[in-house]
Design an enzyme around this catalytic site. Structure first.
Site, PDB file in Angstrom:
ATOM      1  N   ASP A  71       6.828   8.367  -1.674  1.00 15.74           N
ATOM      2  CA  ASP A  71       5.321   8.197  -1.397  1.00 15.74           C
ATOM      3  C   ASP A  71       4.648   9.217  -2.500  1.00 15.74           C
ATOM      4  O   ASP A  71       5.191  10.255  -2.398  1.00 15.74           O
ATOM      5  CB  ASP A  71       4.828   8.049  -0.166  1.00 15.74           C
ATOM      6  CG  ASP A  71       3.600   7.080   0.249  1.00 15.74           C
ATOM      7  OD1 ASP A  71       2.558   7.536  -0.648  1.00 15.74           O
ATOM      8  OD2 ASP A  71       3.517   6.105   0.706  1.00 15.74           O
ATOM      9  N   LYS A  75       1.731  -9.714  -7.378  1.00 10.77           N
ATOM     10  CA  LYS A  75       2.644 -10.212  -6.078  1.00 10.77           C
ATOM     11  C   LYS A  75       3.381 -11.457  -6.635  1.00 10.77           C
ATOM     12  O   LYS A  75       4.475 -11.918  -6.336  1.00 10.77           O
ATOM     13  CB  LYS A  75       1.749 -10.458  -5.158  1.00 10.77           C
ATOM     14  CG  LYS A  75       1.154  -9.062  -4.489  1.00 10.77           C
ATOM     15  CD  LYS A  75       2.301  -8.152  -3.971  1.00 10.77           C
ATOM     16  CE  LYS A  75       1.919  -7.051  -3.222  1.00 10.77           C
ATOM     17  NZ  LYS A  75       2.935  -6.198  -2.840  1.00 10.77           N
ATOM     18  N   TYR A 119      -4.035  -8.128  -8.388  1.00  8.58           N
ATOM     19  CA  TYR A 119      -3.059  -8.049  -7.271  1.00  8.58           C
ATOM     20  C   TYR A 119      -2.326  -9.405  -6.884  1.00  8.58           C
ATOM     21  O   TYR A 119      -1.096  -9.336  -6.731  1.00  8.58           O
ATOM     22  CB  TYR A 119      -3.733  -7.810  -5.987  1.00  8.58           C
ATOM     23  CG  TYR A 119      -3.098  -7.590  -4.684  1.00  8.58           C
ATOM     24  CD1 TYR A 119      -2.493  -6.499  -4.408  1.00  8.58           C
ATOM     25  CD2 TYR A 119      -2.693  -8.421  -3.714  1.00  8.58           C
ATOM     26  CE1 TYR A 119      -1.655  -6.158  -3.277  1.00  8.58           C
ATOM     27  CE2 TYR A 119      -2.255  -8.359  -2.360  1.00  8.58           C
ATOM     28  CZ  TYR A 119      -1.693  -6.965  -2.465  1.00  8.58           C
ATOM     29  OH  TYR A 119      -1.075  -6.745  -1.385  1.00  8.58           O
TER      30      TYR A 119
END
Length: 254
Positions: free
Chosen positions: A38, A159, A155
């Protein structure tokens, strides 16, 4: 601790919070050795301390999925520490929501880079280990937004792209004992959905209530709902499930 994933190593991107942390916890509780990468170093340190206190085998590394060398090095160190890289969960993601006429090039590029380039980097880094050992499970975290969502042109596109990426990986890697599948969450209570509430100018409780009103099962989703589905795809017994997308949204989405 259960032993569903005993002797398996799971590599999870963007796993310090939210859905990613829920997935990391589920695999650890089921016996897996877990690596989490991360960019949020503070959250990583908290997760590592928490997991180790509970007796889990965990390795946390600050790494940016948009930088291939950082991902490659984390995968290499994971293999050196744990002896294998068996499961990849491509979870890292960001939102830069805005209506199309307000969306900047930076809004678009940032979302594409993290979701698509990041998943490409991680899959490319792990595939050589998985192909050599003739075993692997790749699970990409898509979204119901792949079907289109107001204010999320970037987004939604990313996706949807992950679903095409998933199906292509399934075709290319299947003969090596490596499967690729995708989970497409609906409304899940996370920091990301809290940010959505702030963006549209309502409280998080109001967003939850409005979302639940549209969900057939009558409740919002939790990170563990996605973790259970990812674990199904990652299971050794799921070797004939390949190139699939499951919408985990409390109702039909396709």
């Amino acid at each position: 601790m259960r032993e569903r994933f005993k002797d398996r190593t799971a590599f999870i991107t963007g796993g310090s919070r939210g859905i990613g942390k829920g997935i990391a916890r589920h695999f650890a509780e089921n016996g897996a050795k877990v690596t989490v990468i991360d960019v949020n170093e503070e959250a990583l340190q908290e997760l590592e301390a928490e997991f180790r206190d509970e007796g889990f085998e965990v390795f946390c590394q600050k790494a940016d999925v948009t930088q291939y060398k950082e991902v490659e090095n984390a995968v290499k160190e994971t293999h050196e520490r744990f002896g294998s890289v068996d499961i990849l969960i491509n979870n890292a993601g960001v939102i830069r929501d805005n209506m199309l006429y307000k969306m900047t090039d930076e809004d678009w590029d940032t979302v594409m880079d993290v979701h698509l380039k990041g998943s490409f980097h991680a899959a490319r880094a792990v595939q050589s280990y998985m192909v050599e050992q003739k075993y692997g499970r790749i699970v990409n975290i898509s979204s119901t937004s792949a079907l289109g969502n107001r204010g999320q042109a970037n987004y939604a596109t990313a996706k949807a792209g992950l679903q095409g990426f998933t199906k292509t990986l399934a075709i290319e890697l299947g003969k090596y004992g490596v499967t690729a599948n995708a989970v497409a969450p609906g409304f899940i209570e996370t920091d990301m959905t809290k940010a959505t509430a702030a963006r549209i100018g309502i409280t998080f409780d109001e967003l939850v209530q409005a979302s639940v009103a549209q969900i057939p099962v009558g409740r919002s989703g939790k990170p563990e709902d996605i973790a259970h589905t990812a674990a199904f795809f990652a299971d050794e017994a799921s070797s004939f499930v390949n190139g699939q997308v499951i919408y985990v949204a409390g109702g039909p989405r396709t």
